[in-house]
Design an enzyme around this catalytic site. Sequence first.
Site, PDB file in Angstrom:
ATOM      1  N   LYS A  11       0.827  -1.213   0.000  1.00 32.67           N
ATOM      2  CA  LYS A  11       0.000   0.000   0.000  1.00 32.67           C
ATOM      3  C   LYS A  11       0.862   1.264   0.000  1.00 32.67           C
ATOM      4  O   LYS A  11       2.079   1.210   0.230  1.00 32.67           O
ATOM      5  CB  LYS A  11      -0.920  -0.048   1.232  1.00 32.67           C
ATOM      6  N   TYR A  51     -12.587  -2.103  -2.794  1.00 29.32           N
ATOM      7  CA  TYR A  51     -13.001  -2.185  -1.394  1.00 29.32           C
ATOM      8  C   TYR A  51     -14.523  -2.059  -1.237  1.00 29.32           C
ATOM      9  O   TYR A  51     -15.001  -1.629  -0.171  1.00 29.32           O
ATOM     10  CB  TYR A  51     -12.292  -1.109  -0.572  1.00 29.32           C
ATOM     11  N   THR A  93      -5.302  -7.856  10.543  1.00 27.66           N
ATOM     12  CA  THR A  93      -5.627  -6.511  10.039  1.00 27.66           C
ATOM     13  C   THR A  93      -5.127  -5.422  10.985  1.00 27.66           C
ATOM     14  O   THR A  93      -4.584  -4.408  10.544  1.00 27.66           O
ATOM     15  CB  THR A  93      -7.158  -6.389   9.880  1.00 27.66           C
ATOM     16  N   ARG A 104       2.662  -7.231   8.720  1.00 28.23           N
ATOM     17  CA  ARG A 104       2.045  -6.158   9.515  1.00 28.23           C
ATOM     18  C   ARG A 104       2.621  -6.128  10.930  1.00 28.23           C
ATOM     19  O   ARG A 104       2.798  -5.055  11.517  1.00 28.23           O
ATOM     20  CB  ARG A 104       0.528  -6.341   9.547  1.00 28.23           C
ATOM     21  N   ASN A 114      -1.978  -0.154   7.161  1.00 28.73           N
ATOM     22  CA  ASN A 114      -1.395  -1.454   7.529  1.00 28.73           C
ATOM     23  C   ASN A 114      -0.594  -2.126   6.407  1.00 28.73           C
ATOM     24  O   ASN A 114      -0.390  -3.326   6.410  1.00 28.73           O
ATOM     25  CB  ASN A 114      -2.466  -2.385   8.106  1.00 28.73           C
ATOM     26  N   HIS A 117      -2.054  -5.448   1.346  1.00 32.59           N
ATOM     27  CA  HIS A 117      -3.363  -6.053   1.088  1.00 32.59           C
ATOM     28  C   HIS A 117      -3.141  -7.484   0.619  1.00 32.59           C
ATOM     29  O   HIS A 117      -2.206  -7.755  -0.135  1.00 32.59           O
ATOM     30  CB  HIS A 117      -4.126  -5.294   0.004  1.00 32.59           C
ATOM     31  N   GLU A 128      -9.980  -9.679  -7.729  1.00 37.99           N
ATOM     32  CA  GLU A 128      -8.970  -8.628  -7.565  1.00 37.99           C
ATOM     33  C   GLU A 128      -7.868  -8.732  -8.613  1.00 37.99           C
ATOM     34  O   GLU A 128      -7.401  -7.720  -9.128  1.00 37.99           O
ATOM     35  CB  GLU A 128      -8.401  -8.694  -6.144  1.00 37.99           C
TER      36      GLU A 128
END
Length: 149
Positions: A11, A51, A93, A104, A114, A117, A128
């Site tokens: 991300k 999302y 998460t 993470r 975080n 994905h 996706e």
Amino acid sequence: MAIERTYAMLKPGVLSRRIAGEIITRLERKGFDIVGLKIMRISRELAEIHYAEHKEKPFFGELVDYITSGPVVAMVLEGDQAIKMLRLIAGSTKPLEATPGTIRGDYAMHTNVNIIHASDSPEAAVREIGLFFKPEELLSWKDGNSGWI
Ligand SMILES: Nc1ncnc2c1ncn2[C@@H]1O[C@H](COP(=O)(O)OP(=O)(O)OP(=O)(O)O)[C@@H](O)[C@H]1O
Ligand SMILES: [Mg+2]
């Protein structure tokens, strides 16, 4: 063996922190095959589709703002049970619940940033991968190491 493909995305912030290489190295060392890889800036439209399941959540606006705020590293990873394996390695998460040793757990402090994905089901992986990659951008390959990984 159940060879699967899953969608992984580093991300915004990962490139700025210059840790993309470290994280990709972890994924390679674990044994995933990288079969698709690119840097991209996600449009708001694509972020809202990606999302969509969170549309009604209070954090949806913030989530879309974050994921569109800078370039991401989009990847398709292939391997035995790759979908569950990547979720395991990404970690929970909430970074406070993510075990040290997970991505993470080792690189994130806050749920809203975080850093990685990972598709959460076979259906999500197909959806996706199709959102972020064209079929001709994906390439399976063999390196002769499969007996060792
Ligand atoms: N309570 C929250 N507050 C702020 N952001 C949140 C919260 N819960 C989830 N998020 C953000 O929304 C993303 C999607 O939530 P989801 O429940 O799908 O978690 P995930 O599957 O672990 O993450 P991802 O879909 O990004 O792989 C999370 O990665 C996080 O960035
Ligand atoms: Mg999710």
